[in-house]
Design an enzyme around this catalytic site. Sequence first.
Site, PDB file in Angstrom:
ATOM      1  N   ASN A   8       0.860  -1.182   0.000  1.00 18.82           N
ATOM      2  CA  ASN A   8       0.000   0.000   0.000  1.00 18.82           C
ATOM      3  C   ASN A   8       0.902   1.240   0.000  1.00 18.82           C
ATOM      4  O   ASN A   8       1.393   1.650   1.045  1.00 18.82           O
ATOM      5  CB  ASN A   8      -0.900  -0.033   1.245  1.00 18.82           C
ATOM      6  CG  ASN A   8      -1.770   1.205   1.355  1.00 18.82           C
ATOM      7  OD1 ASN A   8      -1.916   1.958   0.390  1.00 18.82           O
ATOM      8  ND2 ASN A   8      -2.348   1.414   2.518  1.00 18.82           N
ATOM      9  N   TRP A   9       1.090   1.800  -1.182  1.00 20.48           N
ATOM     10  CA  TRP A   9       2.001   2.954  -1.291  1.00 20.48           C
ATOM     11  C   TRP A   9       1.391   4.230  -0.701  1.00 20.48           C
ATOM     12  O   TRP A   9       2.084   5.226  -0.559  1.00 20.48           O
ATOM     13  CB  TRP A   9       2.371   3.197  -2.760  1.00 20.48           C
ATOM     14  CG  TRP A   9       3.345   2.214  -3.323  1.00 20.48           C
ATOM     15  CD1 TRP A   9       3.873   1.107  -2.706  1.00 20.48           C
ATOM     16  CD2 TRP A   9       3.935   2.256  -4.628  1.00 20.48           C
ATOM     17  NE1 TRP A   9       4.745   0.459  -3.560  1.00 20.48           N
ATOM     18  CE2 TRP A   9       4.800   1.146  -4.752  1.00 20.48           C
ATOM     19  CE3 TRP A   9       3.823   3.109  -5.726  1.00 20.48           C
ATOM     20  CZ2 TRP A   9       5.542   0.876  -5.900  1.00 20.48           C
ATOM     21  CZ3 TRP A   9       4.548   2.851  -6.881  1.00 20.48           C
ATOM     22  CH2 TRP A   9       5.396   1.738  -6.961  1.00 20.48           C
ATOM     23  N   HIS A  95      -9.852   1.189   4.311  1.00 24.41           N
ATOM     24  CA  HIS A  95      -8.625   1.473   5.060  1.00 24.41           C
ATOM     25  C   HIS A  95      -8.930   2.488   6.162  1.00 24.41           C
ATOM     26  O   HIS A  95      -9.701   3.426   5.942  1.00 24.41           O
ATOM     27  CB  HIS A  95      -7.540   2.004   4.117  1.00 24.41           C
ATOM     28  CG  HIS A  95      -6.191   2.036   4.756  1.00 24.41           C
ATOM     29  ND1 HIS A  95      -5.815   3.025   5.625  1.00 24.41           N
ATOM     30  CD2 HIS A  95      -5.150   1.165   4.691  1.00 24.41           C
ATOM     31  CE1 HIS A  95      -4.589   2.778   6.057  1.00 24.41           C
ATOM     32  NE2 HIS A  95      -4.168   1.655   5.504  1.00 24.41           N
ATOM     33  N   GLU A 153      -6.235  -4.754  10.684  1.00 26.89           N
ATOM     34  CA  GLU A 153      -5.269  -3.660  10.770  1.00 26.89           C
ATOM     35  C   GLU A 153      -5.727  -2.640  11.813  1.00 26.89           C
ATOM     36  O   GLU A 153      -6.504  -1.732  11.502  1.00 26.89           O
ATOM     37  CB  GLU A 153      -5.087  -2.990   9.409  1.00 26.89           C
ATOM     38  CG  GLU A 153      -4.034  -1.911   9.452  1.00 26.89           C
ATOM     39  CD  GLU A 153      -3.579  -1.455   8.080  1.00 26.89           C
ATOM     40  OE1 GLU A 153      -2.557  -1.970   7.617  1.00 26.89           O
ATOM     41  OE2 GLU A 153      -4.259  -0.614   7.483  1.00 26.89           O
ATOM     42  N   SER A 193       2.750  -1.688  10.732  1.00 27.22           N
ATOM     43  CA  SER A 193       4.186  -1.692  11.066  1.00 27.22           C
ATOM     44  C   SER A 193       4.845  -3.036  10.773  1.00 27.22           C
ATOM     45  O   SER A 193       5.738  -3.477  11.521  1.00 27.22           O
ATOM     46  CB  SER A 193       4.403  -1.319  12.537  1.00 27.22           C
ATOM     47  OG  SER A 193       3.891  -0.037  12.814  1.00 27.22           O
ATOM     48  N   GLY A 214       2.620  -0.862   4.434  1.00 29.62           N
ATOM     49  CA  GLY A 214       2.700   0.545   4.040  1.00 29.62           C
ATOM     50  C   GLY A 214       4.140   0.978   3.865  1.00 29.62           C
ATOM     51  O   GLY A 214       4.774   0.723   2.836  1.00 29.62           O
TER      52      GLY A 214
HETATM   53  P1  PGA Z   1       2.388   0.533   7.746  1.00 27.96           P
HETATM   54  O1  PGA Z   1       1.000   0.823   6.991  1.00 27.96           O
HETATM   55  O2  PGA Z   1       2.917  -0.759   7.235  1.00 27.96           O
HETATM   56  O3  PGA Z   1       3.237   1.713   7.357  1.00 27.96           O
HETATM   57  O4  PGA Z   1       2.083   0.488   9.204  1.00 27.96           O
HETATM   58  C1  PGA Z   1       0.097  -0.199   6.744  1.00 27.96           C
HETATM   59  C2  PGA Z   1      -1.142   0.375   6.121  1.00 27.96           C
HETATM   60  O5  PGA Z   1      -1.625   1.411   6.599  1.00 27.96           O
HETATM   61  O6  PGA Z   1      -1.677  -0.178   5.163  1.00 27.96           O
END
Ligand code: PGA
Length: 233
Positions: A8-9, A95, A153, A193, A214
Amino acid sequence: MERLIIANWKMNPKNLKAAFVLAGSVKRYLKDVRGVRVVICPPFPYLAVVARQLKHSSLELGAQDASWEPSGPHTGQISLPMLKALGCGFVILGHSELRAQSGETDAMVNRKVHATLKAGLVPIVCVENAVQLIKDLRGVPRSSYAKIRVVYEPSWAISTAKGAKPADPKEVRRMVQKLDTIASPAVFLYGGSVSSKNAGAFLKKGMVQGFLVGQASLRPREFANLVKKAIFG
Ligand code: PGA
């Protein structure tokens, strides 16, 4: 068992050229990697250029959102047929950043899940708890659940959140077990994370088959290491 990693950019990188270069680097680092599906979800304006870069590779393309309407007077919206025509096979829905920043509700996510399945794309539904998942899947026939990917998430675990830290794999396991009673046989992922360092623990203890990534997806070498972790542990 399917292993699935979604990049997910978000609203990165800053320009088209950087997006093309980033997709190229990811492609190179993952050239010989088999046994995992990797889906790159860039911002809408980069989809075409990233699609061009990913051609002749095993990497797949996804979008970060979609309208439930196929066309019409919906200023600023992007339709599923448009995304499909660009080569997208997946769409991230619900999201927590969209929920928090753009007022996306479960009713909206639900309409998008229905539309995405109807359009023949794979919905990647992001939730923080069981109630959200029940609402987001309302009216979806159980026979379609196998086509859905569900990401647990928690918003506090997203790297850009204040004081963020990854969830405890045991807690992820408990939550995924709960979500599984609602959406089985959907495939479950974890997001928040995730890095090459902690990925292994989630796969062992978290009952998940992959990740929504992310921050780490913007660093090609780190991302490739993370993907390899997902295959080899
Ligand atoms: P992160 O983001 O890996 O930077 O925590 C994940 C996301 O929000 O899809």
